[in-house]
Design an enzyme around this catalytic site. Structure first.
Site, PDB file in Angstrom:
ATOM      1  CB  CYS A  21      15.320 -24.468 -40.638  1.00 35.97           C
ATOM      2  SG  CYS A  21      14.889 -24.513 -42.333  1.00 35.97           S
TER       3      CYS A  21
HETATM    4  N1  LIG Z   1      18.492 -21.783 -44.996  1.00 38.88           N
HETATM    5  C1  LIG Z   1      18.279 -23.077 -44.602  1.00 38.88           C
HETATM    6  O1  LIG Z   1      19.237 -23.530 -44.074  1.00 38.88           O
HETATM    7  C2  LIG Z   1      16.899 -23.934 -44.954  1.00 38.88           C
HETATM    8  C3  LIG Z   1      16.880 -25.265 -44.953  1.00 38.88           C
HETATM    9  C4  LIG Z   1      15.687 -25.737 -45.424  1.00 38.88           C
HETATM   10  C5  LIG Z   1      14.524 -25.012 -45.741  1.00 38.88           C
HETATM   11  N2  LIG Z   1      14.522 -23.649 -45.691  1.00 38.88           N
HETATM   12  C6  LIG Z   1      13.441 -22.858 -46.108  1.00 38.88           C
HETATM   13  O2  LIG Z   1      13.558 -22.426 -47.205  1.00 38.88           O
HETATM   14  C7  LIG Z   1      12.713 -21.526 -47.497  1.00 38.88           C
HETATM   15  C8  LIG Z   1      13.619 -20.398 -47.968  1.00 38.88           C
HETATM   16  O3  LIG Z   1      14.853 -20.170 -47.178  1.00 38.88           O
HETATM   17  P1  LIG Z   1      16.367 -19.293 -47.575  1.00 38.88           P
HETATM   18  O4  LIG Z   1      17.253 -19.638 -46.492  1.00 38.88           O
HETATM   19  O5  LIG Z   1      16.692 -19.865 -48.869  1.00 38.88           O
HETATM   20  O6  LIG Z   1      15.901 -18.020 -47.569  1.00 38.88           O
HETATM   21  P2  LIG Z   1      16.710 -16.537 -48.052  1.00 38.88           P
HETATM   22  O7  LIG Z   1      16.213 -15.290 -47.314  1.00 38.88           O
HETATM   23  O8  LIG Z   1      18.245 -16.904 -48.083  1.00 38.88           O
HETATM   24  O9  LIG Z   1      16.466 -16.376 -49.511  1.00 38.88           O
HETATM   25  C9  LIG Z   1      15.009 -16.061 -50.182  1.00 38.88           C
HETATM   26  C10 LIG Z   1      15.185 -15.237 -51.243  1.00 38.88           C
HETATM   27  O10 LIG Z   1      14.043 -15.029 -51.945  1.00 38.88           O
HETATM   28  C11 LIG Z   1      13.705 -13.790 -52.400  1.00 38.88           C
HETATM   29  N3  LIG Z   1      12.417 -13.293 -52.562  1.00 38.88           N
HETATM   30  C12 LIG Z   1      11.609 -13.017 -51.189  1.00 38.88           C
HETATM   31  N4  LIG Z   1      10.317 -12.715 -51.712  1.00 38.88           N
HETATM   32  C13 LIG Z   1      10.265 -12.995 -52.836  1.00 38.88           C
HETATM   33  C14 LIG Z   1       9.139 -13.062 -54.036  1.00 38.88           C
HETATM   34  N5  LIG Z   1       7.880 -12.948 -53.673  1.00 38.88           N
HETATM   35  N6  LIG Z   1       9.611 -13.421 -55.330  1.00 38.88           N
HETATM   36  C15 LIG Z   1      10.695 -13.901 -55.642  1.00 38.88           C
HETATM   37  N7  LIG Z   1      11.796 -13.784 -54.717  1.00 38.88           N
HETATM   38  C16 LIG Z   1      11.695 -13.349 -53.635  1.00 38.88           C
HETATM   39  C17 LIG Z   1      14.700 -13.094 -51.448  1.00 38.88           C
HETATM   40  O11 LIG Z   1      15.280 -11.755 -52.315  1.00 38.88           O
HETATM   41  C18 LIG Z   1      15.750 -14.024 -51.350  1.00 38.88           C
HETATM   42  O12 LIG Z   1      17.024 -14.097 -52.240  1.00 38.88           O
HETATM   43  C19 LIG Z   1      12.406 -21.102 -46.250  1.00 38.88           C
HETATM   44  O13 LIG Z   1      11.011 -21.276 -45.873  1.00 38.88           O
HETATM   45  C20 LIG Z   1      13.137 -21.567 -45.189  1.00 38.88           C
HETATM   46  O14 LIG Z   1      12.532 -21.712 -43.773  1.00 38.88           O
HETATM   47  C21 LIG Z   1      15.738 -22.920 -45.390  1.00 38.88           C
END
Ligand SMILES: NC(=O)c1ccc[n+]([C@@H]2O[C@H](COP(=O)([O-])OP(=O)(O)OC[C@H]3O[C@@H](n4cnc5c(N)ncnc54)[C@H](O)[C@@H]3O)[C@@H](O)[C@H]2O)c1
Length: 449
Positions: A278
């Site tokens: 992020c």
């Molecule tokens: N991790 C953090 O601290 C955080 C905090 C706030 C916002 N975000 C934002 O949230 C979003 C998700 O981040 P995250 O950390 O949960 O990612 P992550 O990589 O932990 O998880 C993403 C999940 O999505 C799945 N995925 C990918 N493509 C897919 C598709 N087409 N269909 C279905 N599933 C799919 C993956 O298999 C994975 O399990 C990002 O935009 C990130 O910037 C993350």
């Protein structure tokens, strides 16, 4: 009664009576805690993820994220109202669809919305009239309407008429013991009053406070402005650390005193750099979009590039000190990193500054090992596949004495820092764990970096 009104009032009734079925697309660090929180608020939830191993583990009730309470997933699954699937057809039965897929940078360092595009294309094949679709992934201002909406409308349905489209940024702070998904106010943005009303009605059932804003673009900007504020301040405090150190002043003595000012200042703390999915990414999204509209964010760009220099500065300092204080050249040196997670008490090494430091040290010929209770073995990851299989070193007196230097890269709570203080030959601390926790250490072998 027009169709749009009838669809929205049906959905609103379902939300109010807890009858709405919610699908969460992407069950990662953000999507899984969100899915559990929505379920715990009383809704039936189906998670959809392309990773079938993860889907199977969740359906088996396994604790796939260690900082979640031990039986939280198992309890949800046992209720019969929580499950996961790798088949997008599952979203047909949903009333509300929340999208939480990754939005990293591409190899050129630009925003990569490929996961959002792919999810949008998969959803459009199954989209139903009356559904509310909310993008929660971090994106640049304008992306929900210009990137996701056309993909969803390939279904033949129109946003704001046949289905409802909103943006609500995730503010998840993994591992935070104080603030949880349901206690953090949630920004909800929609481009029309009907969508905004649905968003507010739904999220107020799930989190302590829903904060409506007048468009998806405003909500998208809120997220990036929040995160960029952190990036700029972390760059500021890391730059200040280096300059104050040259003046013989420890910044860790300055910050708590400055923080007694009740207005106009809030503390940020130095460290080995920025990490995670992020904080390093959001300023790049904002700056990319500013250029896209003919503007620019030079201050943000400078802060972002400065944060990238911090791991190299620390690595160079360690190499220089090992040479001067112990007469050990980089090519003969052995260094132990304490922590590979990008922050404490979580098992997430994405964009971790610890890994950047490891790379700089290894490029100079240093042998580098690590100890991290959250990474007994390094997993296969998107960014660092070559590190897969490396193992955490057991932290013993003998092991510590075998390294020329030990560097604290992550301030995990459950690490025996007193043992490190006693047995390591040279200690570098990028997180202030020794002074911060009152652990005494021989100052001749100790350096804050
Ligand atoms: N991790 C953090 O601290 C955080 C905090 C706030 C916002 N975000 C934002 O949230 C979003 C998700 O981040 P995250 O950390 O949960 O990612 P992550 O990589 O932990 O998880 C993403 C999940 O999505 C799945 N995925 C990918 N493509 C897919 C598709 N087409 N269909 C279905 N599933 C799919 C993956 O298999 C994975 O399990 C990002 O935009 C990130 O910037 C993350």
């Amino acid at each position: 009664m027009n169709t749009e009104f009838s669809l929205s009032s049906t959905l609103k009734d379902k939300i109010k009576s807890d009858q709405a079925h919610v699908a969460v697309v992407g069950l990662g660090y953000v999507g899984l805690p969100l899915a559990l929180t929505v379920h715990e608020a009383g809704f039936q939830v189906t998670g959809v993820d392309l990773n079938s191993d993860r889907v199977a583990a969740i359906n088996a009730g396994q604790r796939v994220i260690t900082y979640l309470a031990e039986d939280r997933i198992a309890t949800a699954v046992a209720s019969g109202r929580f499950g996961a699937s790798d088949d997008f057809a599952a979203i047909r039965a949903a009333d509300i669809i929340l999208i939480c897929v990754p939005t990293p940078l591409d190899s050129a360092g630009d925003p990569d919305l490929a996961y959002v595009r792919k999810a949008g294309a998969s959803l459009s094949a199954h989209l139903q009239p009356g559904q509310l679709v909310v993008l929660e992934s971090t994106v640049w201002p304008g992306a929900t309407q210009t990137v996701l909406r056309p993909l969803l409308e390939n279904s033949g349905l129109s946003a704001g008429k046949d289905f409802f489209l909103g943006f609500s940024p995730e503010r998840e702070d993994p591992g935070n013991a104080v603030h949880h998904t349901n206690t953090i106010p949630k920004i909800v943005g929609g481009d029309d009053p009907v969508t905004r009303d649905l968003l507010k009605t739904f999220y107020e059932k799930v989190v302590s406070q829903a904060v409506p804003v007048d468009s998806c673009a405003i909500a998208e900007a809120v997220k990036l402005v929040e995160n960029t504020f952190r990036t700029v301040n972390i760059a500021y405090v890391n730059e200040m650390k280096v300059a104050l150190d040259q003046m013989g002043i420890d910044i860790w003595d300055v910050i708590p005193a400055a923080a007694t000012k009740p207005f106009g200042y809030m503390p940020f703390y130095p460290g080995p750099g920025i990490g995670g999915d992020c904080i390093p990414v959001s300023p790049v999204f904002l700056s990319w979009r500013a250029r896209d509209v003919g503007s620019a964010l030079p201050l943000v760009d400078l802060a972002r590039s400065y944060t990238d220099t911090t791991p190299a500065t620390i690595a160079q300092r360690i190499i220089a000190d090992m040479s001067v204080k112990a007469g050990v050249a980089a090519a003969q040196a052995r260094v132990l990193l304490l922590g590979v997670s990008y922050k404490k008490d979580i098992e997430d090494s994405r964009v971790s500054p610890a890994i950047a430091i490891l790379r700089h040290l290894e490029a100079a010929g240093v042998t580098v090992h690590y100890h991290d209770p959250y990474f007994p073995v390094m997993p296969l990851t998107r960014d660092d596949p070559d590190l897969a299989g490396r193992q955490s070193i057991d932290l013993t007196a003998g092991a510590l004495a075998g390294y020329d230097a030990v560097l604290v890269t992550t301030d995990h709570t459950h690490v025996d820092y007193a043992l490190v203080a006693e047995h390591a030959r040279l200690v570098f601390d990028s997180r202030n764990v020794f002074d911060g926790r009152g652990i005494s250490i021989d100052r001749d072998k100790f350096t804050k970096v």
